[in-house]
Write a protein that holds these residues in place. Structure first.
Motif, PDB file in Angstrom:
ATOM      1  N   PHE A 248       0.859  -1.185   0.000  1.00 10.91           N
ATOM      2  CA  PHE A 248       0.000   0.000   0.000  1.00 10.91           C
ATOM      3  C   PHE A 248       0.893   1.232   0.000  1.00 10.91           C
ATOM      4  CE2 PHE A 248      -2.461  -3.407   1.824  1.00 10.91           C
ATOM      5  CZ  PHE A 248      -3.673  -3.283   1.171  1.00 10.91           C
ATOM      6  N   CYS A 249       0.492   2.262  -0.758  1.00 10.40           N
ATOM      7  CA  CYS A 249       1.289   3.477  -0.904  1.00 10.40           C
ATOM      8  C   CYS A 249       0.675   4.616  -0.096  1.00 10.40           C
ATOM      9  CB  CYS A 249       1.361   3.894  -2.370  1.00 10.40           C
ATOM     10  SG  CYS A 249       2.197   2.686  -3.403  1.00 10.40           S
ATOM     11  N   TYR A 250       1.567   5.414   0.483  1.00 12.37           N
ATOM     12  CA  TYR A 250       1.166   6.581   1.268  1.00 12.37           C
ATOM     13  C   TYR A 250       2.028   7.755   0.825  1.00 12.37           C
ATOM     14  CZ  TYR A 250      -1.104   3.118   4.192  1.00 12.37           C
ATOM     15  OH  TYR A 250      -1.906   2.092   4.633  1.00 12.37           O
ATOM     16  N   THR A 251       1.403   8.935   0.662  1.00 11.71           N
ATOM     17  CA  THR A 251       2.114  10.100   0.155  1.00 11.71           C
ATOM     18  C   THR A 251       1.986  11.266   1.120  1.00 11.71           C
ATOM     19  OG1 THR A 251       1.728   9.425  -2.134  1.00 11.71           O
ATOM     20  CG2 THR A 251       2.254  11.742  -1.771  1.00 11.71           C
ATOM     21  N   ASN A 252       3.072  12.015   1.257  1.00 14.79           N
ATOM     22  CA  ASN A 252       3.073  13.274   1.988  1.00 14.79           C
ATOM     23  C   ASN A 252       3.349  14.351   0.957  1.00 14.79           C
ATOM     24  OD1 ASN A 252       4.148  15.645   3.328  1.00 14.79           O
ATOM     25  ND2 ASN A 252       4.141  14.426   5.205  1.00 14.79           N
ATOM     26  N   GLU A 253       2.338  15.151   0.644  1.00 11.66           N
ATOM     27  CA  GLU A 253       2.446  16.178  -0.410  1.00 11.66           C
ATOM     28  C   GLU A 253       3.504  17.229  -0.076  1.00 11.66           C
ATOM     29  OE1 GLU A 253       0.861  16.304  -3.338  1.00 11.66           O
ATOM     30  OE2 GLU A 253      -0.269  14.473  -2.973  1.00 11.66           O
ATOM     31  N   GLN A 254       3.597  17.632   1.198  1.00  8.25           N
ATOM     32  CA  GLN A 254       4.551  18.666   1.581  1.00  8.25           C
ATOM     33  C   GLN A 254       5.991  18.207   1.380  1.00  8.25           C
ATOM     34  OE1 GLN A 254       3.276  19.373   5.580  1.00  8.25           O
ATOM     35  NE2 GLN A 254       1.927  21.077   4.976  1.00  8.25           N
ATOM     36  N   LEU A 255       6.263  16.955   1.705  1.00 10.95           N
ATOM     37  CA  LEU A 255       7.611  16.415   1.519  1.00 10.95           C
ATOM     38  C   LEU A 255       7.853  15.952   0.089  1.00 10.95           C
ATOM     39  CD1 LEU A 255       7.930  14.203   4.722  1.00 10.95           C
ATOM     40  CD2 LEU A 255       8.905  16.465   4.349  1.00 10.95           C
ATOM     41  N   GLY A 256       6.776  15.691  -0.634  1.00 17.15           N
ATOM     42  CA  GLY A 256       6.899  15.171  -1.988  1.00 17.15           C
ATOM     43  C   GLY A 256       7.411  13.743  -2.005  1.00 17.15           C
ATOM     44  N   GLN A 257       7.074  12.986  -0.960  1.00 19.12           N
ATOM     45  CA  GLN A 257       7.544  11.617  -0.843  1.00 19.12           C
ATOM     46  C   GLN A 257       6.382  10.639  -0.805  1.00 19.12           C
ATOM     47  OE1 GLN A 257       9.835  11.462   2.735  1.00 19.12           O
ATOM     48  NE2 GLN A 257      11.731  12.043   1.700  1.00 19.12           N
ATOM     49  N   THR A 258       6.624   9.468  -1.378  1.00 19.68           N
ATOM     50  CA  THR A 258       5.671   8.371  -1.304  1.00 19.68           C
ATOM     51  C   THR A 258       6.388   7.184  -0.683  1.00 19.68           C
ATOM     52  OG1 THR A 258       4.500   9.150  -3.260  1.00 19.68           O
ATOM     53  CG2 THR A 258       4.153   6.861  -2.639  1.00 19.68           C
ATOM     54  N   ILE A 259       5.732   6.559   0.291  1.00 15.70           N
ATOM     55  CA  ILE A 259       6.305   5.387   0.946  1.00 15.70           C
ATOM     56  C   ILE A 259       5.408   4.184   0.686  1.00 15.70           C
ATOM     57  CG2 ILE A 259       7.475   6.703   2.756  1.00 15.70           C
ATOM     58  CD1 ILE A 259       5.149   5.897   4.640  1.00 15.70           C
ATOM     59  N   GLU A 260       5.970   3.000   0.856  1.00 12.39           N
ATOM     60  CA  GLU A 260       5.203   1.768   0.679  1.00 12.39           C
ATOM     61  C   GLU A 260       5.215   0.985   1.981  1.00 12.39           C
ATOM     62  OE1 GLU A 260       7.145  -0.228  -2.524  1.00 12.39           O
ATOM     63  OE2 GLU A 260       6.157   0.978  -4.040  1.00 12.39           O
ATOM     64  N   GLU A 261       4.068   0.390   2.314  1.00 16.08           N
ATOM     65  CA  GLU A 261       3.955  -0.443   3.505  1.00 16.08           C
ATOM     66  C   GLU A 261       3.185  -1.706   3.156  1.00 16.08           C
ATOM     67  OE1 GLU A 261       2.194   1.628   6.776  1.00 16.08           O
ATOM     68  OE2 GLU A 261       3.959   2.881   7.092  1.00 16.08           O
ATOM     69  N   LEU A 262       3.518  -2.794   3.848  1.00 14.53           N
ATOM     70  CA  LEU A 262       2.804  -4.056   3.685  1.00 14.53           C
ATOM     71  C   LEU A 262       1.745  -4.187   4.774  1.00 14.53           C
ATOM     72  CD1 LEU A 262       5.819  -6.450   3.060  1.00 14.53           C
ATOM     73  CD2 LEU A 262       4.233  -5.571   1.377  1.00 14.53           C
ATOM     74  N   HIS A 263       0.535  -4.523   4.360  1.00 12.92           N
ATOM     75  CA  HIS A 263      -0.564  -4.749   5.304  1.00 12.92           C
ATOM     76  C   HIS A 263      -1.412  -5.901   4.779  1.00 12.92           C
ATOM     77  CE1 HIS A 263       0.077  -1.077   7.621  1.00 12.92           C
ATOM     78  NE2 HIS A 263       0.237  -0.427   6.480  1.00 12.92           N
TER      79      HIS A 263
END
Length: 123
Positions: A4-19
């Motif tokens: 699953f992907c999560y984004t922080n617009e202010q940082l301009g970063q997208t992270i991935e996590e397993l769930h």
């Protein structure tokens, strides 16, 4: 487990996590920052870093051979005109694209239960 992907617009970063399926939270916390689930990033085609082409490599568990048989399988595929790389640890063939997958299944006579329109479905 799905990614699953999560984004922080202010940082301009997208992270991935397993769930587990259906258990992914809408918000993730990482390094004191809040990341919001990004549905578009989850469904975006993956890209190879070296040449920016869409990634397609597909490793088949069902069509694999014993790791000791990899050299024989590689030789057979090359002999049949469908050169194929096999994972040396698992013995699974690595398909490069749909045509390669179709040709591989055809020479081995393997039924492809995930075949779509234009793919070789097998006997």
């Amino acid at each position: 487990m799905p990614v699953f992907c999560y984004t922080n617009e202010q940082l301009g970063q997208t992270i991935e996590e397993l769930h587990p399926m259906g258990k992914a939270p809408e918000i993730a916390h990482r390094g004191g920052h809040i990341f919001v689930r990004d549905w578009q990033a989850e469904h975006r085609p993956r890209v190879r870093r070296e040449n920016l082409q869409p990634e397609w490599d597909y490793e088949s568990d069902a069509a694999g051979v014993h790791p000791d048989q990899v050299p024989e399988a590689v030789a057979y595929c090359k002999e049949q005109g469908v050169p194929t790389h096999f994972n040396p640890q698992t013995g699974n063939p690595v398909m490069e694209n749909r045509k390669h997958r179709r040709d591989f299944h055809k020479i081995w006579g393997v039924k492809d239960r995930d075949a779509g329109y234009g793919d070789y479905g097998g006997a």
